[in-house]
Write an enzyme that holds these catalytic residues in place. Structure first.
Site, PDB file in Angstrom:
ATOM      1  N   ARG A  10       0.818  -1.208   0.000  1.00 30.11           N
ATOM      2  CA  ARG A  10       0.000   0.000   0.000  1.00 30.11           C
ATOM      3  C   ARG A  10       0.854   1.260   0.000  1.00 30.11           C
ATOM      4  NH1 ARG A  10      -5.706   0.253  -0.675  1.00 30.11           N
ATOM      5  NH2 ARG A  10      -6.650  -1.592   0.261  1.00 30.11           N
ATOM      6  N   GLY A  26      -1.415   3.800   9.335  1.00 26.54           N
ATOM      7  CA  GLY A  26      -1.008   2.403   9.388  1.00 26.54           C
ATOM      8  C   GLY A  26       0.349   2.313  10.035  1.00 26.54           C
ATOM      9  N   HIS A 161       7.373  -7.511   8.397  1.00 24.27           N
ATOM     10  CA  HIS A 161       6.677  -6.898   9.532  1.00 24.27           C
ATOM     11  C   HIS A 161       5.835  -7.899  10.319  1.00 24.27           C
ATOM     12  CE1 HIS A 161       7.557  -2.611   8.614  1.00 24.27           C
ATOM     13  NE2 HIS A 161       7.763  -3.109   7.413  1.00 24.27           N
ATOM     14  N   LYS A 274      -5.520 -10.865  16.572  1.00 22.28           N
ATOM     15  CA  LYS A 274      -5.416  -9.941  17.704  1.00 22.28           C
ATOM     16  C   LYS A 274      -6.050 -10.472  18.988  1.00 22.28           C
ATOM     17  CE  LYS A 274      -3.384  -6.921  15.067  1.00 22.28           C
ATOM     18  NZ  LYS A 274      -1.926  -6.677  15.189  1.00 22.28           N
ATOM     19  N   ARG A 307     -10.738  -5.044   6.425  1.00 16.50           N
ATOM     20  CA  ARG A 307     -11.200  -5.940   5.354  1.00 16.50           C
ATOM     21  C   ARG A 307     -12.707  -6.157   5.379  1.00 16.50           C
ATOM     22  NH1 ARG A 307      -6.084  -9.839   6.703  1.00 16.50           N
ATOM     23  NH2 ARG A 307      -4.528  -8.280   6.184  1.00 16.50           N
ATOM     24  N   ASP A 368       1.666 -11.652  17.114  1.00 13.28           N
ATOM     25  CA  ASP A 368       1.824 -10.362  16.455  1.00 13.28           C
ATOM     26  C   ASP A 368       3.297 -10.135  16.161  1.00 13.28           C
ATOM     27  OD1 ASP A 368       1.252  -7.897  15.394  1.00 13.28           O
ATOM     28  OD2 ASP A 368       0.082  -7.210  17.105  1.00 13.28           O
ATOM     29  N   LEU A 372       2.808  -1.927  17.853  1.00 17.47           N
ATOM     30  CA  LEU A 372       3.246  -0.588  18.226  1.00 17.47           C
ATOM     31  C   LEU A 372       2.346   0.063  19.266  1.00 17.47           C
ATOM     32  CD1 LEU A 372       4.375   0.794  14.757  1.00 17.47           C
ATOM     33  CD2 LEU A 372       5.768  -0.225  16.563  1.00 17.47           C
ATOM     34  N   GLU A 376       3.325   2.920  21.979  1.00 10.30           N
ATOM     35  CA  GLU A 376       2.654   4.214  21.989  1.00 10.30           C
ATOM     36  C   GLU A 376       2.074   4.523  23.372  1.00 10.30           C
ATOM     37  OE1 GLU A 376       1.287   3.739  17.283  1.00 10.30           O
ATOM     38  OE2 GLU A 376      -0.170   3.563  18.906  1.00 10.30           O
ATOM     39  N   TYR A 499      39.128 -29.710  -4.055  1.00 13.59           N
ATOM     40  CA  TYR A 499      38.167 -30.299  -4.996  1.00 13.59           C
ATOM     41  C   TYR A 499      36.721 -30.029  -4.557  1.00 13.59           C
ATOM     42  CZ  TYR A 499      35.680 -33.718  -7.839  1.00 13.59           C
ATOM     43  OH  TYR A 499      34.799 -34.312  -8.699  1.00 13.59           O
TER      44      TYR A 499
END
Length: 728
Positions: A10, A26, A161, A274, A307, A368, A372, A376, A499
């Protein structure tokens, strides 16, 4: 032309139906935004479906190039097969250990190949000479080799990832060989954790029979570097967001709503990896066991839609929504629902406000690659953000668990364990909370997205294995020129060539590694050259060398220097007639015991040595056995006149008085050539590279393949053969 190109499935923008563009969020886009690259790159990727856009492809590409991106425009058929099919219905579940969810359709891999080829053509067209290309994630695992074939001048890096699963899982993939070979087109392959790297190496040896060390491997003429690069979050982005007006507003509103209540936050993409159903099971159990907390806790589940329209994901959404309603019905009260399900995306400033206020952040994926959110959350726990103290509950199956040992680590399948962690976090002393936060915070700041990108690109820059001339022969060109110059001047040249693994590739059965017609012709041409003395210096028995090469006018050294036969000698002779081999009776039982315990291994008894071969054994089991045997033999042979060598799928015990170096020293002292070349691939060849050479001889040494060496050059079988053919 672009000197640095990022390639991912993407683009960091989405093409809208009216032909305009919008920035997307993302993990990768966020990390690159915080990397400090400052737009000094071109991003190649897919911008989403554009079949209904009323603009020509050329107009679209021209507009996007102004934004620093190069779009790969895909047909609806390819999107379905490549993205929805092979990438997300085959690779995604398999890479996450969910083999039962993986589906396999032959038409999907065709689309995957086609799209990877389209990416390769696009990058090859825009890349400047010697450009660096950084490829991201499982959607593009064939791209490195496809690009290498078109543009051998560029440096290629790949970063995965997701997790890389154990070889037992990866081997279920019908196209396993093709994908691994695709990745071996890289100069640098990176993973989040050491375990993922270890699993990749295991797959290489089990599927392709390619051995690698933890830091890399040699393929043909190139060294492919392997490394661990845990991705960081966009720290600067969150610190900036925490200074915004909207952050202050959101923080005040949420703090007022919470009052004395406890915020237990969960932020994730709605995906079966998840662990949301398992999380809800733990939440239900916690509320059942702790009725005193029901009116105080606020479980806020932020689930970013994923999705939509895919049956599996729509079903998961309905399942989660149903269970959230059931929990609130069972444990809620008038004016209070203990669980809130927010099925939408959040801006960074509002997320930062939630992180700042949260008493607990639950990050409990089934598996996972990194995650992140955990980073965070910890980063937003700062006094400058008016943050409450908080506790991170983290799944031990998230890549982030390797870096965040001060979190409460849990097994998401262990409901009782997760419930216990929630209660422990709610009861934790504030001093302990801050102590844990600060211990993780300092490290995360030093390893944010910027540090991650700079470290990876720095290693890619340092990798010097890429042959920018595009020919495998070029690396030995200076040596070839020097040898040819001596020959043209009528000076004597001596060649000492191992050889197996040097002139001839290894085979599963050593007896099958016989010289083919082209090799015999090459050796014959060299041996009959008036200015060249050619010696085959091998660990093979004299019987093997005599049978397969004895009809050529060569000099021979057999069994690493035990026997030799100059052209002038009518028979083979002992190089040192005083060598004692009585020790073999003591060593042989130990090797036989190891052979019995290692299916596929065998023993070869030579006149001067005993060899345990494990090339046909299970590769990892054989390697493990070899390390154990090596340790045992080192102790057993301490008082014996022998040396123990760990070579290419062998362990050999030989007399200390026998080595290749002694053999070539004797020949060189007799011949006194102007220039000499010794080439070999194994630890037994190192004695040649360290030989004492007459002062009149210019001596060059070439190591074939990887590993530590005393040789002053490194090359491949093909490159050496090319050099010898040019001399012949």
């Amino acid at each position: 032309m672009a000197s640095l190109i990022l390639a991912s499935n993407r683009l960091p923008i989405r093409i809208l139906t009216d032909g305009s563009f919008e920035r997307t969020t993302g993990g990768l886009a966020s990390a690159i935004e915080g990397s400090g690259l400052d737009g000094k790159y071109t991003w190649v990727g897919w911008g989403g479906s554009c079949s209904e856009i009323g603009r020509s492809k050329s107009e679209l590409k021209s507009s996007l190039r102004e934004l620093g991106v190069e779009p790969v425009l895909l047909s609806e058929e390819n999107i379905s097969g490549y993205y929805d099919g092979y990438s997300n219905s085959t690779l995604w579940p398999l890479l996450h250990y969910m083999q039962d969810r993986a589906r396999f359709k032959p038409e999907w891999i065709e689309c995957y190949r086609s799209v990877n080829a389209q990416f390769a053509d696009t990058i090859a067209e825009i890349a400047s000479p010697n450009a660096h290309v950084w490829i991201h994630d499982y959607h593009l695992m064939l791209l490195p080799q496809l690009l290498r074939e078109i543009r051998p001048d560029i440096k290629i890096g790949f970063f995965l990832h997701t997790p890389f699963p154990s070889s037992e899982i990866f081997r279920a993939l019908p196209e396993r060989d093709e994908l691994l070979k695709g990745l071996l087109g890289c100069d640098l392959i990176g993973f989040h954790t050491y375990n993922y790297l270890r699993h990749f190496i295991s797959s290489l040896i089990r599927i392709l029979g390619v051995e690698a060390d933890m830091d890399g491997l040699w393929q043909k003429k190139r060294h492919i570097q392997l490394g661990v690069y845990p991705i960081g979050h966009n720290s600067d982005g969150f610190q900036t967001a925490a200074k915004s007006e909207n952050f202050v507003k959101m923080h005040s509103e949420h703090a007022k709503h919470l009052g004395a209540g406890k915020l237990i936050l969960s932020v994730e993409r709605l995906d079966y990896t998840k662990g949301l159903p398992q999380k809800l099971t733990a939440i239900r159990q916690f509320l059942h066991e702790h009725p005193e907390q029901r009116g105080l806790v606020h479980f806020v589940l932020v689930a970013v839609p994923s999705r939509r329209g895919v049956e599996e994901y729509d079903s998961l959404t309905a399942q989660v929504q149903c269970e959230v309603g059931a929990i609130n019905g069972d444990y809620g009260d008038v004016g209070h629902s203990p669980v809130q399900f927010l099925h939408r995306s959040f801006q960074v400033d509002e997320l930062a406000a939630l992180y700042s206020l949260a008493d607990i952040c639950m990050v409990t994926p089934i598996v996972d690659g990194m995650n992140l959110v955990a980073k965070e959350f910890i980063d937003c726990k700062r006094a400058s953000h008016r943050a409450r103290p908080g506790v991170l509950i983290l799944s031990e199956f998230a890549g982030a668990a390797n870096e965040m040992s001060h979190a409460l680590l849990v097994n998401p399948h262990d409901t009782a364990g997760v419930v216990k962690a929630i209660n422990e976090a709610l009861q934790m002393d504030e001093v302990d909370m801050w102590k844990r936060v600060h211990a993780m915070q300092n490290r995360l700041k030093l390893n944010d997205a910027g540090a991650w990108a700079k470290r990876y690109l720095s290693d890619l820059q340092k990798n010097t294995s890429c042959n920018h001339k595009g020919t495998i022969h070029a690396e030995l060109e200076p040596l070839r020129n020097e040898l040819q110059q001596h020959i043209d001047q009528g000076k004597k040249v001596a060649l000492f060539l191992d050889y197996d693994g040097t002139l001839r590739e290894f085979t599963t059965h050593p007896e099958y590694a016989t010289p083919d017609a082209s090799l015999k012709k090459l050796l014959g041409d060299l041996a009959t050259h008036p200015n060249i003395d050619l010696t085959i210096v091998s660990g093979r028995t004299k019987e093997f060398l005599q049978k397969h090469l004895g009809d050529l006018p060569l000099h021979f050294v057999a069994e690493h220097g035990y026997y030799w036969k100059m052209q002038s000698m009518p028979e083979w002779e002992l190089l040192n007639p005083h060598v004692d081999t009585s020790w073999k009776e003591l060593i042989l039982p130990q090797l036989e015991a190891t052979m019995t315990l290692t299916p596929g291994s065998e023993i070869e008894i030579k006149h001067s040595s005993v060899v345990w071969h494990y090339r046909q054994a299970d590769p990892e089991f054989g390697s493990w056995r070899a390390k154990g045997l090596l340790s045992e033999l080192t102790s057993t042979t301490a008082s014996l006149p022998v040396s123990v060598h760990h070579g290419q799928k062998i362990i050999e015990v030989a007399s200390q008085l026998v080595n290749k170096g002694v053999a070539i020293e004797r020949m060189l002292s007799q011949w006194q050539p102007d220039i000499a070349l010794a080439a070999g691939d194994d630890v037994t060849d190192e004695s040649m590279f360290a030989a004492q050479i007459p002062s009149c001889t210019s001596f060059h040494t070439v190591k074939i393949g990887g590993g530590d060496t005393r040789a002053n050059q490194r090359s491949s079988i093909r490159a050496l053969r090319n050099l010898l053919e040019s001399l012949a």
